[in-house]
Design an enzyme around this catalytic site. Structure first.
Site, PDB file in Angstrom:
ATOM      1  N   HIS A 116       0.478  -1.063  -0.108  1.00  0.00           N
ATOM      2  CA  HIS A 116      -0.315  -0.313  -0.294  1.00  0.00           C
ATOM      3  C   HIS A 116       0.751   1.443  -0.414  1.00  0.00           C
ATOM      4  O   HIS A 116       2.058   0.966   0.583  1.00  0.00           O
ATOM      5  CB  HIS A 116      -0.935  -0.532   1.280  1.00  0.00           C
ATOM      6  CG  HIS A 116      -2.124   1.054   1.233  1.00  0.00           C
ATOM      7  ND1 HIS A 116      -1.853   2.436   1.622  1.00  0.00           N
ATOM      8  CD2 HIS A 116      -3.465   1.174   0.900  1.00  0.00           C
ATOM      9  CE1 HIS A 116      -2.590   3.114   1.815  1.00  0.00           C
ATOM     10  NE2 HIS A 116      -4.002   1.946   1.196  1.00  0.00           N
ATOM     11  N   CYS A 140      -3.303   2.506  -4.350  1.00  0.00           N
ATOM     12  CA  CYS A 140      -4.722   3.355  -3.790  1.00  0.00           C
ATOM     13  C   CYS A 140      -4.743   4.225  -4.308  1.00  0.00           C
ATOM     14  O   CYS A 140      -3.033   5.743  -4.064  1.00  0.00           O
ATOM     15  CB  CYS A 140      -4.282   2.907  -2.225  1.00  0.00           C
ATOM     16  SG  CYS A 140      -5.233   4.872  -0.992  1.00  0.00           S
ATOM     17  N   ASP A 181     -12.551   3.045  -0.507  1.00  0.00           N
ATOM     18  CA  ASP A 181     -11.800   3.184   0.363  1.00  0.00           C
ATOM     19  C   ASP A 181     -12.505   4.787   1.033  1.00  0.00           C
ATOM     20  O   ASP A 181     -13.222   5.445   0.267  1.00  0.00           O
ATOM     21  CB  ASP A 181     -10.857   4.070   0.136  1.00  0.00           C
ATOM     22  CG  ASP A 181      -9.380   3.673   0.891  1.00  0.00           C
ATOM     23  OD1 ASP A 181     -10.006   2.981   2.185  1.00  0.00           O
ATOM     24  OD2 ASP A 181      -8.040   3.815   0.413  1.00  0.00           O
ATOM     25  N   TYR A 241     -14.851   4.894   7.330  1.00  0.00           N
ATOM     26  CA  TYR A 241     -15.218   3.842   7.590  1.00  0.00           C
ATOM     27  C   TYR A 241     -16.521   3.745   7.587  1.00  0.00           C
ATOM     28  O   TYR A 241     -17.080   2.464   9.049  1.00  0.00           O
ATOM     29  CB  TYR A 241     -14.580   2.050   7.583  1.00  0.00           C
ATOM     30  CG  TYR A 241     -12.876   2.081   7.163  1.00  0.00           C
ATOM     31  CD1 TYR A 241     -13.089   1.511   5.672  1.00  0.00           C
ATOM     32  CD2 TYR A 241     -11.852   2.937   7.105  1.00  0.00           C
ATOM     33  CE1 TYR A 241     -11.803   1.377   4.656  1.00  0.00           C
ATOM     34  CE2 TYR A 241     -10.848   2.827   6.615  1.00  0.00           C
ATOM     35  CZ  TYR A 241     -10.129   2.263   5.601  1.00  0.00           C
ATOM     36  OH  TYR A 241      -9.088   1.816   4.868  1.00  0.00           O
ATOM     37  N   HIS A 281      -7.983   0.862  -4.598  1.00  0.00           N
ATOM     38  CA  HIS A 281      -8.894   1.350  -3.480  1.00  0.00           C
ATOM     39  C   HIS A 281      -8.805   2.710  -4.803  1.00  0.00           C
ATOM     40  O   HIS A 281      -8.193   3.189  -4.804  1.00  0.00           O
ATOM     41  CB  HIS A 281      -7.550   1.685  -2.976  1.00  0.00           C
ATOM     42  CG  HIS A 281      -7.120   0.762  -1.497  1.00  0.00           C
ATOM     43  ND1 HIS A 281      -6.592   0.838  -0.449  1.00  0.00           N
ATOM     44  CD2 HIS A 281      -7.692  -0.594  -1.597  1.00  0.00           C
ATOM     45  CE1 HIS A 281      -6.236  -0.073   0.156  1.00  0.00           C
ATOM     46  NE2 HIS A 281      -7.151  -1.650  -0.734  1.00  0.00           N
TER      47      HIS A 281
HETATM   48  C1  DNO Z   1      -6.427   3.036   5.389  1.00  0.00           C
HETATM   49  C2  DNO Z   1      -5.955   1.703   4.973  1.00  0.00           C
HETATM   50  C3  DNO Z   1      -4.453   1.811   5.171  1.00  0.00           C
HETATM   51  C4  DNO Z   1      -3.977   0.158   4.976  1.00  0.00           C
HETATM   52  C5  DNO Z   1      -3.068  -0.010   5.271  1.00  0.00           C
HETATM   53  C6  DNO Z   1      -2.720  -1.500   4.452  1.00  0.00           C
HETATM   54  O1  DNO Z   1      -7.394   3.719   5.513  1.00  0.00           O
HETATM   55  O2  DNO Z   1      -5.712   2.085   3.826  1.00  0.00           O
HETATM   56  O3  DNO Z   1      -4.837   1.241   6.953  1.00  0.00           O
HETATM   57  O4  DNO Z   1      -5.291  -0.601   4.957  1.00  0.00           O
HETATM   58  O5  DNO Z   1      -1.990   0.764   5.139  1.00  0.00           O
HETATM   59  O6  DNO Z   1      -1.696  -2.115   5.012  1.00  0.00           O
END
Ligand code: DNO
Length: 409
Positions: free
Chosen positions: A250, A288, A358, A375, A315
């Site tokens: 990520h 992402c 995301d 979230y 993402h």
């Molecule tokens: C936050 C996420 C991160 C992601 C991690 C992957 O919203 O995008 O916490 O899950 O960095 O290891």
């Protein structure tokens, strides 16, 4: 693209039955109760996989199989931890799960200063303010050398002049203990624990813990962190090849160095480095769009074109950068990321990739539900609806059949 959703396990207030109603095909999750560094056993993985499958969905992606700090800074126990990691990979593969998202960010997983920043439409979003972050760094964390670093601060990727120290003093004049407490909660607590980060909501002394964590990286340069990432990837690649595991790192969020710590997945230059340092298709990227678009240096569309073939997971999220460099989350149809074009690129170049929306706005009664920061349910569902519309349209353009999950065909 496969429509996936990040779900935090059986304790998540958002149930799989709810996700089924909104067209989710695949679940992105982790064994959140297993402490970082311990082996994920086949039994535990199978139990969760079967639970997900009971709702007619699959466990598509692990996010995250955490990489312990000691692997990142190169501690004496890193080989033991890497062996455990390999064992977890073997067990996941034996249960049919082959896509693994992880990160290589020291100490802090992701960082925001405000988790309830108002949008003009009355919803709220996540926000990153440099001056609040600098205040935390100088006056709360009290990091040695912080003031000097902020004195010569330049907004990454933008040609704007900003006197951060003066801004910090202005802030200091109106700072209350409640505001300070909130900053600590936002920066090192509420954004961390639920993603299996280092600091959890029930830690009594988060600041002390945080200082100890920072000190683990004394003397660790960007070059050293890169070498440690290479070491980790080289060690696990044979297992990935043997078991068909796709590792996807990520990007750093935000994509620039913070708190004097090196960051190594922030830009095209960084991504080129780790993809070529371990040039193996199993060593790939979580694209992402949100994290990448928070960096003014990044042309996200161009990066998608360049890295689509090494991307294993997407993402979808977009950021808006203000003139002074602060940033917030934009609509999934706006901002710097150009999600419409990204979907087109990924569907053309690497069709069928698992994709999750995301972060979403906090809207209507989301705020009262106690969801994890970023979230929300309604906000993410709204974004998911927008992205499904994009996907259906792009698929029609490309002559790909779009699956309207959950309806009579
Ligand atoms: C936050 C996420 C991160 C992601 C991690 C992957 O919203 O995008 O916490 O899950 O960095 O290891």
């Amino acid at each position: 693209m496969e429509k996936t959703w990040r779900w935090f396990g059986k304790k998540d207030k958002i149930t799989l039955a709810m996700l089924k109603q909104i067209g989710v095909e695949g679940i992105v999750t982790a064994l959140h109760d297993v402490p970082n560094g311990e082996v994920w056993t086949r039994e535990m993985i199978r139990d969760l996989r079967e639970y997900i499958e009971g709702f007619g969905m699959r466990w598509s992606v692990v996010e995250s199989l955490p990489v312990c700090e000691s692997i990142k800074y190169g501690g004496p126990d890193r080989d033991v931890l890497i062996e455990n990691y390999k064992e977890s990979l073997r067990n996941l593969s034996a249960e049919g799960i082959h896509t693994i998202c992880y990160n290589f960010m020291p100490v802090l997983d992701w960082a925001r200063t405000d988790l309830e920043h108002p949008n003009p439409n009355g919803t709220t979003n996540l926000y990153f303010s440099y001056s609040e972050f600098a205040y935390f760094d100088i006056y709360i964390a009290g990091r040695e050398g912080a003031r000097e670093e902020w004195a010569s601060f330049k907004v990454p990727g933008l040609d704007v002049k900003r006197d951060i120290l003066a801004e910090v003093e202005e802030l200091r004049a109106k700072m209350t203990p409640e505001m300070e407490h909130k900053l600590v909660e936002n920066i090192i607590v509420r954004t961390q624990g639920f993603v299996s980060g280092n600091i959890r909501e029930d830690d009594e002394h988060p600041i002390e813990l945080f200082r100890q964590l920072l000190s683990l990286y004394d003397g660790i340069t960007k070059e050293q962190l890169r070498e440690n990432m290479r070491y980790f990837l080289e060690a696990i690649m044979p297992v990935c090849e043997e078991c068909g595991m796709n590792m996807c790192v990520h990007p750093d969020d935000p994509p620039f160095p913070v708190l004097g710590l090196p960051r190594i997945v922030t830009s095209a230059e960084d991504i080129n480095w780790f993809l070529s340092a371990v040039d193996n298709p199993h060593n790939g990227l979580t694209f992402c769009a949100g994290s990448l678009s928070a960096g003014a240096q990044n042309d996200v569309v161009e990066m998608a074109r360049r890295y689509a073939s090494r991307t294993h997971f997407v993402h979808l999220r977009s950021c808006h950068i203000f003139e002074n460099g602060d940033f917030t989350e934009a609509s999934h149809l706006g901002g710097r990321a150009d999600i419409i074009e990204l979907v087109r690129i990924f569907e053309k170049e690497n069709p069928g990739l698992p994709m999750r929306v995301d972060h979403g706005m906090t809207m209507f009664d989301d705020a009262s539900k106690g969801y994890n920061a970023g979230y929300s349910f309604l906000g993410r569902m709204f974004a998911m609806g927008q992205v499904q519309g994009i996907l259906a349209t792009v698929d029609r353009e490309l002559g790909i059949e779009y699956k309207q999950t959950g309806f009579y065909e």
